[in-house]
Design a protein around this motif. Structure first.
Motif, short mmCIF file in Angstrom:
data_model
loop_
_atom_site.label_atom_id
_atom_site.label_comp_id
_atom_site.label_asym_id
_atom_site.label_seq_id
_atom_site.Cartn_x
_atom_site.Cartn_y
_atom_site.Cartn_z
N ARG A 37 0.84 -1.20 0.00
CA ARG A 37 0.00 0.00 0.00
C ARG A 37 0.88 1.25 0.00
NH1 ARG A 37 -2.76 -2.97 -1.59
NH2 ARG A 37 -3.09 -1.20 -2.96
N SER A 38 0.31 2.35 -0.45
CA SER A 38 1.04 3.61 -0.53
C SER A 38 1.04 4.31 0.82
CB SER A 38 0.41 4.52 -1.59
OG SER A 38 0.51 3.95 -2.87
N HIS A 39 2.18 4.29 1.48
CA HIS A 39 2.30 4.93 2.79
C HIS A 39 2.72 6.38 2.65
CE1 HIS A 39 1.92 1.55 5.76
NE2 HIS A 39 2.02 0.87 4.63
N ARG A 40 2.04 7.24 3.39
CA ARG A 40 2.34 8.66 3.38
C ARG A 40 2.89 9.16 4.71
NH1 ARG A 40 -1.76 7.16 0.31
NH2 ARG A 40 -1.86 7.95 -1.84
N ALA A 41 3.16 8.21 5.60
CA ALA A 41 3.77 8.52 6.90
C ALA A 41 4.73 7.40 7.24
CB ALA A 41 2.70 8.65 7.99
N TYR A 42 5.91 7.77 7.81
CA TYR A 42 6.98 6.80 8.05
C TYR A 42 7.57 6.98 9.44
CZ TYR A 42 6.65 5.96 3.07
OH TYR A 42 6.18 5.64 1.82
#
Length: 215
Positions: A37-42
């Motif tokens: 999935r496209s993660h926008r927080a790491y």
């Protein structure tokens, strides 16, 4: 012996026999795709290593290439250079009010994808294949990522002293988003959204993807 067995099973299937059962490899692939999935927080405390980026880029040596041109080139970006890229990218185009990535959750590693020839449909096909394959490899080794198309190409090129113009960027890291897939029809809203800390991604169901034969 193995070849003969497989041949007989395929002949049986072509004659109208039972379809081959789903293998564990199929199930593993589906699980891998669901995790990709496209993660926008790491997790900012986790630093991606050079060997991890190299392992992800190495996938590009195995994937198909239109006309086998193999024109894509990849620039790994680790934590020491990530700050030069961050000001020029935008995440979460459907959620502009959140100004993603939020402070403290920025990715600290990237793979910048360039091409040795001008961008055209063949280069775009190659980029799609390579990007998806590399993100799957990232997931397989316990990382996450996202394709970034919304960025200032010239600014990134200058910031990293690239001879080639960047076409696509992959952010790589340990994602911390809680992401769930939601099945929708073709007429439903396709935009991803967030509710109670969960990032929902609408996906059209398989029955709505298959074109029926005309009567």
């Amino acid at each position: 012996m193995a070849d003969d067995y497989l041949g007989k099973k395929m002949e049986e299937y072509m004659r109208g026999g039972s379809a081959p059962k789903r293998t564990s490899n199929h199930r593993n692939l589906m699980r891998l795709l669901e995790k990709n999935r496209s993660h926008r927080a790491y997790d900012s405390s986790f630093k991606v290593r050079e060997d991890q980026l190299r392992r992800i880029i190495e996938v590009a040596t195995k994937v198909p290439s239109a006309r086998n041109q193999q024109v894509l080139r990849f620039r790994p970006v680790l934590a020491d250079e990530a700050s030069a890229v961050l000001p020029h990218i935008r995440l979460g185009g459907a959620l502009p009010e959140l100004h993603l990535p939020e402070k403290g959750s920025e990715p600290n590693a990237f793979i910048v994808i360039c091409s040795t020839v001008p961008e055209d449909r063949y280069v775009s096909v190659d980029m799609g294949i390579a990007a998806q394959s590399m993100l799957l490899q990232a997931v397989e080794i316990g990382l996450n990522g996202i394709c970034i198309g919304a960025f200032d190409r010239k600014a990134v090129q200058q910031a990293l002293s690239l001879e080639l113009e960047p076409l696509l960027i992959l952010a790589i890291g340990r994602g911390i988003d809680n992401i769930r897939l939601v099945e929708i029809s073709t007429t439903d809203n396709h935009n991803y959204y967030r509710h109670d800390g969960v990032h929902y991604v609408p996906k059209i169901g398989v029955e709505n993807l298959i074109l029926n034969k005309k009567a």
